[in-house]
Motif scaffolding. Structure first.
Motif, PDB file in Angstrom:
ATOM      1  N   GLY A  16      -0.047   4.625   1.410  1.00 44.44           N
ATOM      2  CA  GLY A  16      -0.589   3.780   2.265  1.00 44.44           C
ATOM      3  C   GLY A  16      -0.869   4.160   3.672  1.00 44.44           C
ATOM      4  O   GLY A  16      -1.772   5.207   3.856  1.00 44.44           O
ATOM      5  N   ALA A  62      -6.015   0.716  -0.709  1.00 44.68           N
ATOM      6  CA  ALA A  62      -4.793   1.143  -1.136  1.00 44.68           C
ATOM      7  C   ALA A  62      -4.268   2.234  -0.140  1.00 44.68           C
ATOM      8  O   ALA A  62      -2.973   2.463   0.277  1.00 44.68           O
ATOM      9  CB  ALA A  62      -4.601   2.045  -2.419  1.00 44.68           C
ATOM     10  N   GLU A  63      -5.059   2.591   1.180  1.00 50.51           N
ATOM     11  CA  GLU A  63      -4.501   3.196   2.190  1.00 50.51           C
ATOM     12  C   GLU A  63      -4.626   2.281   3.433  1.00 50.51           C
ATOM     13  O   GLU A  63      -4.148   2.651   4.572  1.00 50.51           O
ATOM     14  CB  GLU A  63      -5.506   4.222   2.264  1.00 50.51           C
ATOM     15  N   CYS A  64      -5.704   1.190   3.259  1.00 57.02           N
ATOM     16  CA  CYS A  64      -5.747   0.478   4.429  1.00 57.02           C
ATOM     17  C   CYS A  64      -4.514  -0.199   4.849  1.00 57.02           C
ATOM     18  O   CYS A  64      -3.679  -0.656   4.269  1.00 57.02           O
ATOM     19  CB  CYS A  64      -6.722  -0.638   4.096  1.00 57.02           C
ATOM     20  N   ARG A 113      -4.747   2.566 -10.085  1.00 54.90           N
ATOM     21  CA  ARG A 113      -4.997   2.570  -8.666  1.00 54.90           C
ATOM     22  C   ARG A 113      -6.009   3.135  -8.168  1.00 54.90           C
ATOM     23  O   ARG A 113      -6.657   2.804  -6.897  1.00 54.90           O
ATOM     24  CB  ARG A 113      -3.780   3.596  -8.223  1.00 54.90           C
ATOM     25  N   CYS A 115       0.763  -1.207   0.009  1.00 53.45           N
ATOM     26  CA  CYS A 115       0.202   0.071  -0.006  1.00 53.45           C
ATOM     27  C   CYS A 115       0.910   1.299   0.002  1.00 53.45           C
ATOM     28  O   CYS A 115       0.571   2.067  -0.590  1.00 53.45           O
ATOM     29  CB  CYS A 115      -0.874   0.183   1.294  1.00 53.45           C
ATOM     30  N   THR A 157       1.959   2.159  -3.259  1.00 59.64           N
ATOM     31  CA  THR A 157       0.877   2.377  -4.245  1.00 59.64           C
ATOM     32  C   THR A 157       0.221   3.841  -4.160  1.00 59.64           C
ATOM     33  O   THR A 157       0.123   4.448  -5.178  1.00 59.64           O
ATOM     34  CB  THR A 157      -0.430   1.439  -3.852  1.00 59.64           C
ATOM     35  N   SER A 158       0.161   4.210  -2.716  1.00 56.52           N
ATOM     36  CA  SER A 158      -0.622   5.210  -2.353  1.00 56.52           C
ATOM     37  C   SER A 158      -0.212   6.151  -1.247  1.00 56.52           C
ATOM     38  O   SER A 158      -0.867   6.960  -0.622  1.00 56.52           O
ATOM     39  CB  SER A 158      -2.147   5.152  -2.473  1.00 56.52           C
ATOM     40  N   TRP A 200      -0.751   8.078   4.176  1.00 60.97           N
ATOM     41  CA  TRP A 200      -1.403   8.822   3.169  1.00 60.97           C
ATOM     42  C   TRP A 200      -1.824  10.283   3.790  1.00 60.97           C
ATOM     43  O   TRP A 200      -1.667  11.512   3.501  1.00 60.97           O
ATOM     44  CB  TRP A 200      -2.689   8.332   2.604  1.00 60.97           C
ATOM     45  N   GLN A 201      -2.264  10.156   5.198  1.00 63.37           N
ATOM     46  CA  GLN A 201      -3.025  11.456   5.850  1.00 63.37           C
ATOM     47  C   GLN A 201      -1.832  12.241   6.470  1.00 63.37           C
ATOM     48  O   GLN A 201      -1.700  13.354   6.241  1.00 63.37           O
ATOM     49  CB  GLN A 201      -3.996  11.099   6.690  1.00 63.37           C
ATOM     50  N   LYS A 231       3.301  10.175  -1.704  1.00 63.57           N
ATOM     51  CA  LYS A 231       2.112   9.330  -1.570  1.00 63.57           C
ATOM     52  C   LYS A 231       1.881   8.484  -3.137  1.00 63.57           C
ATOM     53  O   LYS A 231       1.079   8.712  -3.843  1.00 63.57           O
ATOM     54  CB  LYS A 231       0.768  10.254  -1.558  1.00 63.57           C
ATOM     55  N   ASP A 241       4.008   6.170  -8.188  1.00 63.74           N
ATOM     56  CA  ASP A 241       3.445   6.609  -9.250  1.00 63.74           C
ATOM     57  C   ASP A 241       3.572   8.189  -9.548  1.00 63.74           C
ATOM     58  O   ASP A 241       3.510   8.578 -10.965  1.00 63.74           O
ATOM     59  CB  ASP A 241       2.430   6.130  -9.809  1.00 63.74           C
TER      60      ASP A 241
END
Lengths: 352, 163, 194
Positions: free
Chosen positions: B108, C107-109, C137, B102, B105-106, B111-112, B119, B122
């Motif tokens: 994970g 994808a954030e979990c 994504r 994760c 990917t983003s 993210w916050q 983040k 990509d």
């Protein structure tokens, strides 16, 4: 080579019309092309074997999916993929050296095959200084490795190539001293005479003669040969975690595959040399047989066996550090091979 | 291959050549394994004996020049991102990227509030397959490889990546 | 000097021992599970992927609040007055909300499972599917909402109208009872805890 020329002119009688200075060199070229094809096919096979043996030694399966039964097309796919890769030459690299290096390393490995006896009559060139020629030509590979390291303009490549050169040159000495033991007992540098001196079955092989000196010489030749071809446990020049692939770090695609090919050709050359000198060459278990094809098969089988033992070594042993590598060469192998040679000389002198 | 790429548009004459080239490329994907954080452990597990990745022809190579796949496994920080971009540019074409886990990917779980985390990888390199999980099971990563192989199977030299 | 020879012999000996071990492993059975052909059974309580039975959700927001990385995003609209949404399947609780948005971004979990425990109707739970890699994504953001955007817009407008109407009624009541003394708030200390 005469036998080979005879076979080809028998098969293609039309060649007799052409002038002699054209026919002979083209047949020699054909022989070289055949050897090259043989090396390429052998590399594909031995790479598959290596991956499969490595996998089974590690309790796993190895290539399975590519091409049906146990992934036998895996190395073909690898080779084709490497051909289709983009060819990168670093902008700061020395272009001429960079491009030339893989070919010189391959040349060194390939030129050795000109003097190796594959059978009673199948030999590239019947030299009466056969083993001396082989030893000297195989050392040309050092120049290629230096060119690769320097031409890449990359400090890791340079480290790798310097270490490889040091290793290569150092391990020439135990090899030379071990070969000298065989040459002393036979009395000739010619490969053919060495094989003929082992005539008469498995118990006449050189490895059992002049015991125990020849046996120790065989072991030293094997260990030093592994070091010459940059195989584990001596593969510091291509060390993965220490030198990011060593002297071929900047090579991609086809150029890299030529380095790979050269390494496996070298392994086969060492295998064939060891089996010619110590294991009876192209003779079978019960002595030479008359059919020329059988000799070729025995020769390849023995060379293959030695390569398999090298692969077995690779997946058993950890890598030696470069100072340990030098210690093993200069402080262990050179003294032992020196005293071995002296002892063998005394033994031969006393027994004749 | 650059000399014949992007010159045709879905001509029949290139279908078999396409199939052969795609087969060679997907059967021998050699990754540089960019194991950054915890996902690297699952990547090592995929390479180990139980979930062998060598069955699919995947052997890790140490140098980016000899690799054609980059598995970004783990949290990508801003400091690491410039190195990832440099290594990606050193790989020869055709090259692929799998974002494993994760974090790649983003961002994970970060993210916050992750001020140091990029983040999603990509943002610096183009990613072909995203494998979610924290960390993903070895079978998930193998499924990611298979999805990438499906993507390569559909490629054609008429329309290449670089175009 | 003696140590030198001992070193050599012990080195050669350890190499031979190692080679015997690898040779014996050449003939043992391999432990590989060949993934696409043979998949191993997932065990109970394995945390592979979240699933929400939206028909059982009562909109309590406990999973949203429990999530440590805030990957669950919920929007609720109260049911229309008189609309009966029924009871949940497990624990038979009355449903009062519809969900225009119930997104879990896998994808954030971080796959911790803290959202599964507090759910009063067990509508969010783990399923044993680990094969959900994507090419894009945004496909990893799973949408479990159960009303379409148009329906949601209609419901929001109705709710707005209802609210305006109710405010008018309250204002009218206040105006009508404006001269009376404003009622005292109830004395909470005398109420028994229930």
């Amino acid at each position: 080579m005469d036998y080979f020329i005879q076979i080809v002119t028998d098969l293609l009688p039309g060649l007799n019309g052409l002038p002699q200075w054209l026919v002979i060199p083209s047949i020699m070229f054909l022989f070289g092309a055949l050897i090259f094809t043989g090396i390429a096919i052998y590399s594909l096979i031995i790479l598959w074997f290596e991956r499969k043996i490595a996998a089974h030694m590690q309790d796993r399966l190895g290539p399975m999916e590519v091409g049906g039964w146990h992934g036998w097309l895996q190395t073909v796919a690898d080779a084709v993929k490497l051909l289709l890769k983009e060819d990168i030459i670093p902008a700061v690299a020395d272009r001429k050296l960079f491009k030339l290096a893989p070919y010189i390393v391959f040349l060194a490995a390939f030129a050795v095959f000109a003097a190796l006896p594959f059978s009673d009559k199948i030999i590239g060139s019947e030299l009466n200084i056969g083993i001396f020629y082989i030893l000297s030509v195989s050392s040309v590979g050092v120049v290629g490795i230096l060119m690769a390291g320097w031409g890449s303009n990359n400090k890791w490549a340079l480290f790798g190539s310097m270490r490889s050169v040091a290793q290569f040159v150092s391990y020439e000495i135990p090899i030379g001293l071990s070969i000298l033991v065989v040459v002393m007992s036979v009395g000739s540098l010619s490969m053919r005479d060495i094989v003929m001196a082992q005539d008469g079955g498995i118990f006449n092989w050189m490895i059992w003669q002049n015991a125990p000196f020849n046996f120790i010489a065989f072991l030293i030749l094997f260990i030093a040969g592994t070091a010459e071809t940059n195989r584990v446990p001596f593969d510091i020049p291509e060390a993965e975690s220490e030198l990011v692939a060593g002297f071929h770090v900047e090579y991609s695609g086809m150029r890299f595959s030529i380095f790979f090919l050269a390494e496996y050709a070298n392994m086969l050359a060492v295998g064939i040399i060891a089996s010619t000198l110590f294991l009876g060459g192209w003779q079978g278990i019960t002595g030479a047989s008359s059919a020329p094809g059988i000799g070729l098969i025995w020769m390849l089988l023995k060379g293959f066996l030695i390569v398999l033992v090298m692969i077995w070594f690779r997946w058993t042993l950890p890598r030696l550090r470069v100072d340990q590598l030098m210690y093993v060469c200069w402080k262990v192998l050179v003294p032992i091979s020196f005293f071995n040679m002296v002892g063998a000389g005394i033994w031969i002198g006393l027994s004749s | 291959m650059g000399i014949i790429e992007n010159k045709f548009r879905d001509n029949v004459i290139i279908t078999s050549a396409d199939k052969f080239m795609n087969w060679a490329r997907l059967s021998s994907l050699w990754p540089i394994t960019f194991g950054i954080a915890c996902c690297a452990i699952e990547m090592m597990a995929t390479a180990a004996s139980r979930y062998d990745q060598d069955r699919l022809g995947i052997i890790p190579r140490p140098s980016p020049r000899q690799a054609d796949l980059m598995i970004v496994a783990g949290t990508v920080t801003f400091k690491m991102a410039s190195r990832i971009k440099r290594l990606y540019e050193q790989m020869p074409e055709p090259k692929y990227v799998i974002a494993m886990g994760c974090c790649a990917t983003s961002g994970g779980p970060y993210w916050q509030h992750g001020y140091h985390v990029m983040k999603g990888v990509d943002q610096v390199i183009p990613v072909d397959v995203y494998v979610p999980g924290c960390p993903p099971r070895p079978e998930s990563l193998l499924e990611g490889f298979i999805k990438l192989q499906d993507k390569i199977r559909r490629e054609s030299i008429a329309t290449t990546q670089a175009a | 000097m003696r140590a030198y020879f001992i070193d050599i012999f012990s080195g050669v000996g350890s190499v031979l021992v190692g080679m015997r071990v690898t040779f014996s492993h050449l003939f043992t059975r391999s432990v590989t599970e060949q993934y696409p052909r043979e998949k191993i059974e997932m065990f109970d309580r394995s945390r592979n992927r979240l699933h929400v039975d939206i028909e059982d959700c009562i909109g309590c927001y406990l999973c949203d609040k429990a999530c440590p990385v805030d990957c669950i995003h919920i929007d609720t609209i109260k049911a229309r007055p008189g609309e009966d949404l029924g009871l949940t399947e497990k624990y038979e609780k009355k449903k009062t909300f519809v969900f225009p948005k119930f997104d879990i971004d896998m994808a954030e979990c971080c796959y911790c499972g803290l959202c599964v425990f507090p759910c009063p109707t067990e509508c969010i739970y783990w399923i044993s599917d680990y094969e959900f890699a994507e090419y894009d994504r945004s496909n990893l953001n799973y949408h479990f909402g159960n009303v379409t955007p148009e329906d949601a817009r209609v419901r929001y407008e109705e709710a707005e109208k209802l609210k305006i109407q109710k405010d008018k009624e309250i204002a009218a009541k206040k105006a009508a009872a404006g001269t009376e003394i404003p009622s005292q708030p109830k004395d909470d200390s005398t109420e028994s805890a229930e």
